[in-house]
Design an enzyme around this catalytic site. Structure first.
Site: not given
Ligand code: KIV
Length: 254
Positions: A172, A34, A73
């Protein structure tokens, strides 16, 4: 790969052309993150991106991929506080995009959603530590779980996600020693971003590691290319050639 000590390489992608290059280069997992909200749409946070947007980006990536596992995501508002909504959203992602798995942010509070999504046979990746969808709760994008109580909570959340059936968890921006300790306590692989070298794999946002985004330079980011500079040079050369009448040449004309 975790069992054999082989590190897992994951990168984000959001469109067909870059996903084709990333998959062709042999990455193990492509995350349709996301973070598309930031790097594709120019929003300040990941909060505004919608389920429809995520499905569109995931379709583009799935069309490109021959080999990698594609994880999508689940956006803010598509699963929080309602496991039935979570299942409905996850089914839409799988059915409409062709992705292989979903990722959701959070610990104990999303375990019901993880379990319900798994009843439909949809693999779920967790995400702990700095969870950008909660930016308005945290107030900053600083390192998480530096204090002992937050570190203990992260360990408990990771075990709860594993017990609920997650196949992997992203950590993260947490201290490297905590990521190591939790990774060693889990059977499922952990993927770190700003979480040190002892996670079972690593992930970076593609546009950041390629040097397309310039105004984001956290300590954990290694830039592997300066694509921003190459694009700037190429576009300026093109403008110059057009203005001079150098482009197109006779060979480039019909
Ligand atoms: O949305 C994204 O790019 C992420 C990464 C930072 C793990 O969740």
């Amino acid at each position: 790969m975790k069992r054999s000590g082989e590190k897992i390489a994951m990168l984000t992608a959001y469109d067909y052309s870059l996903a084709r290059l990333v998959d062709g280069a042999g990455v193990d997992v492509i995350l349709v993150g996301d973070s598309a909200s930031n790097v594709m749409a120019g929003n300040d946070t990941t909060v505004p991106i919608t389920l429809d947007h995520m499905i569109y980006h995931a379709q583009c990536v799935v069309n490109a991929v021959d080999r990698a596992l594609v994880v999508v995501d689940m956006p803010f508002g598509s699963y929080q506080g309602d496991s039935k909504l979570a299942l409905k959203s996850a089914i839409r992602i799988m059915k409409e995009s062709g992705g292989h798995a979903v990722k959701i942010e959070g610990g104990n509070e999303i375990v019901d959603s993880v379990k319900r999504i798994l009843t439909a046979g949809i693999p779920v990746m967790g995400h702990l530590g700095l969870t950008p969808q909660s930016i308005y709760k945290f107030g900053t994008y600083s390192v998480r779980a530096k204090e002992e109580d937050e570190a203990e909570k992260l360990l408990e959340d990771a075990i709860a996600l594993q017990d609920a059936g997650c196949f992997s968890i992203v950590f993260e921006k947490i201290p490297a020693d905590l990521a190591k300790r939790v990774s060693e306590s889990l059977d499922i692989p952990t993927i770190g971003i700003g979480a040190g070298a002892d996670c079972d794999g690593q992930v970076l946002v593609l546009h950041d590691m390629l040097g397309i985004t310039k105004d984001f330079s956290p300590r954990f980011l290694r830039r592997y290319a300066d694509v921003g500079e190459s694009v700037d040079r190429a576009v300026k050369d093109y403008i110059g050639d057009v203005r001079k009448g150098d482009f197109p040449s006779e060979d480039e004309s019909y």
